[in-house]
Motif scaffolding. Structure first.
Motif, PDB file in Angstrom:
ATOM      1  N   ALA A 187       0.841  -1.191   0.000  1.00 49.50           N
ATOM      2  CA  ALA A 187       0.000   0.000   0.000  1.00 49.50           C
ATOM      3  C   ALA A 187       0.884   1.251   0.000  1.00 49.50           C
ATOM      4  O   ALA A 187       1.916   1.279   0.679  1.00 49.50           O
ATOM      5  CB  ALA A 187      -0.923  -0.001   1.216  1.00 49.50           C
ATOM      6  N   PRO A 188       0.517   2.286  -0.735  1.00 46.59           N
ATOM      7  CA  PRO A 188       1.302   3.519  -0.719  1.00 46.59           C
ATOM      8  C   PRO A 188       1.514   4.073   0.685  1.00 46.59           C
ATOM      9  O   PRO A 188       2.548   4.679   0.957  1.00 46.59           O
ATOM     10  CB  PRO A 188       0.478   4.474  -1.586  1.00 46.59           C
ATOM     11  N   THR A 189       0.562   3.863   1.571  1.00 48.14           N
ATOM     12  CA  THR A 189       0.721   4.362   2.939  1.00 48.14           C
ATOM     13  C   THR A 189       1.921   3.737   3.629  1.00 48.14           C
ATOM     14  O   THR A 189       2.589   4.397   4.437  1.00 48.14           O
ATOM     15  CB  THR A 189      -0.546   4.092   3.760  1.00 48.14           C
ATOM     16  N   ALA A 190       2.222   2.480   3.308  1.00 46.76           N
ATOM     17  CA  ALA A 190       3.387   1.824   3.903  1.00 46.76           C
ATOM     18  C   ALA A 190       4.672   2.436   3.376  1.00 46.76           C
ATOM     19  O   ALA A 190       5.652   2.615   4.124  1.00 46.76           O
ATOM     20  CB  ALA A 190       3.350   0.328   3.607  1.00 46.76           C
ATOM     21  N   VAL A 191       4.701   2.775   2.097  1.00 40.96           N
ATOM     22  CA  VAL A 191       5.886   3.415   1.522  1.00 40.96           C
ATOM     23  C   VAL A 191       6.089   4.793   2.144  1.00 40.96           C
ATOM     24  O   VAL A 191       7.205   5.161   2.540  1.00 40.96           O
ATOM     25  CB  VAL A 191       5.757   3.528  -0.010  1.00 40.96           C
ATOM     26  N   TYR A 192       5.019   5.548   2.244  1.00 42.14           N
ATOM     27  CA  TYR A 192       5.135   6.881   2.840  1.00 42.14           C
ATOM     28  C   TYR A 192       5.584   6.797   4.305  1.00 42.14           C
ATOM     29  O   TYR A 192       6.371   7.634   4.770  1.00 42.14           O
ATOM     30  CB  TYR A 192       3.812   7.631   2.729  1.00 42.14           C
ATOM     31  N   ALA A 193       5.104   5.802   5.035  1.00 43.84           N
ATOM     32  CA  ALA A 193       5.535   5.648   6.425  1.00 43.84           C
ATOM     33  C   ALA A 193       7.031   5.388   6.508  1.00 43.84           C
ATOM     34  O   ALA A 193       7.721   5.914   7.397  1.00 43.84           O
ATOM     35  CB  ALA A 193       4.753   4.512   7.087  1.00 43.84           C
ATOM     36  N   GLN A 194       7.556   4.584   5.577  1.00 46.74           N
ATOM     37  CA  GLN A 194       8.997   4.320   5.560  1.00 46.74           C
ATOM     38  C   GLN A 194       9.776   5.571   5.190  1.00 46.74           C
ATOM     39  O   GLN A 194      10.830   5.860   5.780  1.00 46.74           O
ATOM     40  CB  GLN A 194       9.311   3.204   4.553  1.00 46.74           C
ATOM     41  N   ILE A 195       9.275   6.327   4.242  1.00 40.95           N
ATOM     42  CA  ILE A 195       9.924   7.585   3.858  1.00 40.95           C
ATOM     43  C   ILE A 195       9.984   8.532   5.055  1.00 40.95           C
ATOM     44  O   ILE A 195      11.031   9.134   5.339  1.00 40.95           O
ATOM     45  CB  ILE A 195       9.179   8.237   2.683  1.00 40.95           C
ATOM     46  N   GLU A 196       8.873   8.674   5.751  1.00 41.88           N
ATOM     47  CA  GLU A 196       8.841   9.534   6.932  1.00 41.88           C
ATOM     48  C   GLU A 196       9.858   9.071   7.972  1.00 41.88           C
ATOM     49  O   GLU A 196      10.589   9.887   8.553  1.00 41.88           O
ATOM     50  CB  GLU A 196       7.449   9.534   7.549  1.00 41.88           C
ATOM     51  N   ALA A 197       9.908   7.772   8.218  1.00 42.48           N
ATOM     52  CA  ALA A 197      10.823   7.238   9.223  1.00 42.48           C
ATOM     53  C   ALA A 197      12.273   7.480   8.820  1.00 42.48           C
ATOM     54  O   ALA A 197      13.107   7.881   9.650  1.00 42.48           O
ATOM     55  CB  ALA A 197      10.563   5.740   9.421  1.00 42.48           C
ATOM     56  N   ASP A 198      12.591   7.238   7.551  1.00 41.44           N
ATOM     57  CA  ASP A 198      13.966   7.439   7.087  1.00 41.44           C
ATOM     58  C   ASP A 198      14.384   8.896   7.231  1.00 41.44           C
ATOM     59  O   ASP A 198      15.494   9.205   7.702  1.00 41.44           O
ATOM     60  CB  ASP A 198      14.094   7.009   5.627  1.00 41.44           C
ATOM     61  N   LEU A 199      13.519   9.814   6.831  1.00 40.10           N
ATOM     62  CA  LEU A 199      13.880  11.229   6.895  1.00 40.10           C
ATOM     63  C   LEU A 199      13.959  11.731   8.323  1.00 40.10           C
ATOM     64  O   LEU A 199      14.835  12.534   8.663  1.00 40.10           O
ATOM     65  CB  LEU A 199      12.868  12.049   6.087  1.00 40.10           C
ATOM     66  N   THR A 200      13.067  11.270   9.172  1.00 36.75           N
ATOM     67  CA  THR A 200      13.094  11.689  10.573  1.00 36.75           C
ATOM     68  C   THR A 200      14.410  11.286  11.230  1.00 36.75           C
ATOM     69  O   THR A 200      15.015  12.063  11.979  1.00 36.75           O
ATOM     70  CB  THR A 200      11.906  11.083  11.336  1.00 36.75           C
ATOM     71  N   THR A 201      14.873  10.080  10.951  1.00 31.34           N
ATOM     72  CA  THR A 201      16.160   9.634  11.493  1.00 31.34           C
ATOM     73  C   THR A 201      17.311  10.405  10.848  1.00 31.34           C
ATOM     74  O   THR A 201      18.261  10.807  11.526  1.00 31.34           O
ATOM     75  CB  THR A 201      16.342   8.131  11.251  1.00 31.34           C
ATOM     76  N   ALA A 202      17.220  10.619   9.540  1.00 33.10           N
ATOM     77  CA  ALA A 202      18.306  11.290   8.822  1.00 33.10           C
ATOM     78  C   ALA A 202      18.543  12.702   9.325  1.00 33.10           C
ATOM     79  O   ALA A 202      19.694  13.162   9.405  1.00 33.10           O
ATOM     80  CB  ALA A 202      17.996  11.316   7.326  1.00 33.10           C
ATOM     81  N   ILE A 203      17.483  13.404   9.670  1.00 30.72           N
ATOM     82  CA  ILE A 203      17.610  14.805  10.089  1.00 30.72           C
ATOM     83  C   ILE A 203      18.595  14.942  11.246  1.00 30.72           C
ATOM     84  O   ILE A 203      19.435  15.850  11.266  1.00 30.72           O
ATOM     85  CB  ILE A 203      16.225  15.371  10.459  1.00 30.72           C
TER      86      ILE A 203
END
Length: 507
Positions: A187-203
């Protein structure tokens, strides 16, 4: 052909088998032999080379299974109401033509390049993320920064994939060969959740700024801006506004604390190759003219070939070098900017009919010619290579995220959320004031218009039309089909012997 393709894709998704050794210069890579991944990542230098390899797909200009010319700006502009595909005829660079006319199918279109290049990026980031914790001699601070960069890059690649295809596999670690063809779409929502998690950690892992020698490497500001943009696409208005306000600063039009961003006074200087990595650039993808590329470097050149693509055909003078006539500007964009007397017109649109008559010259019209061409990426004579193949060595960078863009995204988010209309007005006003325009009310319609004029031909318009629900109307003259053309078809070679299903409406 099929067997060759499956091997090619498997290497990308597995992140195993072979890697390419790269020079220590970000986004200016030169293959220097192959090496086995399991024997690599034994020194800090090797870890750095792996990180450079993860950046490389950002500027890959050949891709897909047939290694045709690939570009981000070209097909996206062709699909929008700002430009036609152009070129010499209706089949010239056919991947652009079929998106321009909305006659795509699973076998024809730019999808193979977008899919392959971005999943190559995913694979390389997954590989380095799996290795960074065990590289001998790599100090913790450096490992943390490399992790932040790899997470940003993976988020970036997945953001492009989910926006372009919607229904994609989500792979966050190197795959075992026995599972490579069993990856389901999620589901696209799962991809977006991973994107959010990756960027939050990256910051938290990334530096606020970089020294000049590191230009091209991502910063915390770039990660925050991308996260804000991701939230905007998810219609999480409050979260989007919060993140974007961090990079935009407390006073629109001023200098952002920590990140030192501010709008340039001269709109035209934003795109000047002599003015790279300026204060308005948040995420800039560099290109080089110093490598002396020729047609023998088809799979490795990192210059900006799109500049050559967009120049008018068989025309040159003291200023313009000429090109191949792609992406002529539509009458829709030209007329809208002229009707508004927008000062950005003179930095965006080259009226070749007027110029050629003034100079007593001629040019060869493009397919779907309007005699209007892009100035933002025009092939200028002063940037022609004197020592190599001219068309393969333009140095123009692509600024994927810049401050005016984040100003307008925050204004949009605030208006959608129904909060802080005064700040939305200040943000909109700052963008207009930079080019000498008076304030207008802070409405969504005005923000949408401002985005079109400010960011014309920078690869944002098609995405904007789709997410605003305006694509079917704005692109009716190109035969856009609502319910189908909001996303691309899955490449045909991904549909055999896999669990991947075609997107609705495509064959």
């Amino acid at each position: 052909m099929k067997k060759h393709y499956l091997k090619y894709t498997a290497v990308f998704l597995l992140g195993a088998g072979v890697l390419v050794s790269c020079k220590k210069s970000f986004l200016q890579t030169t293959p220097k032999g192959e090496f086995l991944e399991q024997n690599y990542y034994q020194t800090p230098d090797q870890a750095f080379s792996g990180l450079v390899a993860a950046y490389d797909p950002l500027v890959t200009e050949t891709g897909g299974t047939d290694q045709t010319y690939s570009s981000t700006l070209g097909p996206l502009n062709s699909a929008s109401d700002d430009a036609f595909a152009g070129g010499s005829n209706s089949t010239d660079t056919n991947d652009w033509q079929v998106w321009n006319s909305y006659t795509l199918n699973s076998a024809q279109g730019p999808q193979a390049a977008f899919w392959t290049i971005n999943f190559l990026g995913v694979s390389r980031t997954n590989t380095i993320l799996s290795k960074l914790g065990s590289v001998p001699g790599l100090d913790p601070a450096t490992a943390k920064r490399y992790t932040g960069e790899a997470l940003f890059l993976r988020a970036h690649y997945y953001f492009d994939l989910v926006r372009l295809f919607k229904n994609i596999p989500l792979i966050t670690a190197p795959l075992d060969p026995t599972t490579i063809y069993n990856q389901p779409q999620v589901a696209p929502t799962a991809v977006y959740a991973q994107i959010e998690a990756d960027l939050t950690t990256a910051i938290a892992d990334l530096p606020a700024t970089v020294v000049a020698a590191e230009n091209g490497r991502v910063t915390g500001g770039a990660a925050i801006a991308l996260l804000g943009k991701v939230y905007l696409y998810e219609q999480k208005w409050a979260q989007a506004a919060t993140q974007l306000a961090i990079v935009n600063g407390t006073t629109p039009g001023g200098t952002t604390a920590t990140y030192n961003y501010h709008l340039l006074a001269n709109f035209g200087s934003i795109f000047d190759p002599n003015n790279k990595f300026h204060s308005e650039a948040i995420f800039e993808i560099p290109h080089t003219s110093t490598q002396n590329y020729s047609w023998n470097n088809w799979d490795s050149f990192k210059s900006n070939v799109y500049v050559q693509m967009t120049g008018p055909r068989d025309f040159s003078d003291a200023t313009y070098a000429g090109g191949w006539g792609f992406n002529p500007i539509t009458n829709q964009l030209h007329d809208a900017m002229k009707a508004a007397s927008d000062p950005r017109y003179g930095y965006t649109v080259l009226n070749l009919d007027s110029l050629s008559k003034l100079e007593g010259k001629t040019y060869t019209p493009s397919y779907q010619d309007t005699h209007y061409f892009s100035l933002k990426y025009a092939p200028l004579t002063k940037f022609k290579s004197a020592t190599a193949t001219v068309e393969l060595n333009y140095p123009n960078d692509y600024i994927e995220i810049r401050l005016a863009d984040t100003y307008l995204m925050e204004a949009e988010a605030l208006l959608q959320a129904g909060s802080n209309a005064a700040r939305a007005l200040a943000l909109l006003t700052a963008v207009r004031a930079r080019v000498g325009l008076a304030p207008v009310p802070a409405t969504l319609a005005n923000v949408y218009t401002e985005r079109r004029f400010e960011l014309a031909l920078e690869g944002h318009r098609w995405f904007d039309l789709v997410r605003w629900g305006q694509a079917a109307t704005a692109l009716a003259f190109k035969n856009f089909k609502a319910g189908t053309n909001e996303i691309l078809p899955i490449p045909i070679n991904e549909l055999t012997n896999t669990k991947i299903k075609q997107n609705p409406g495509y064959q």
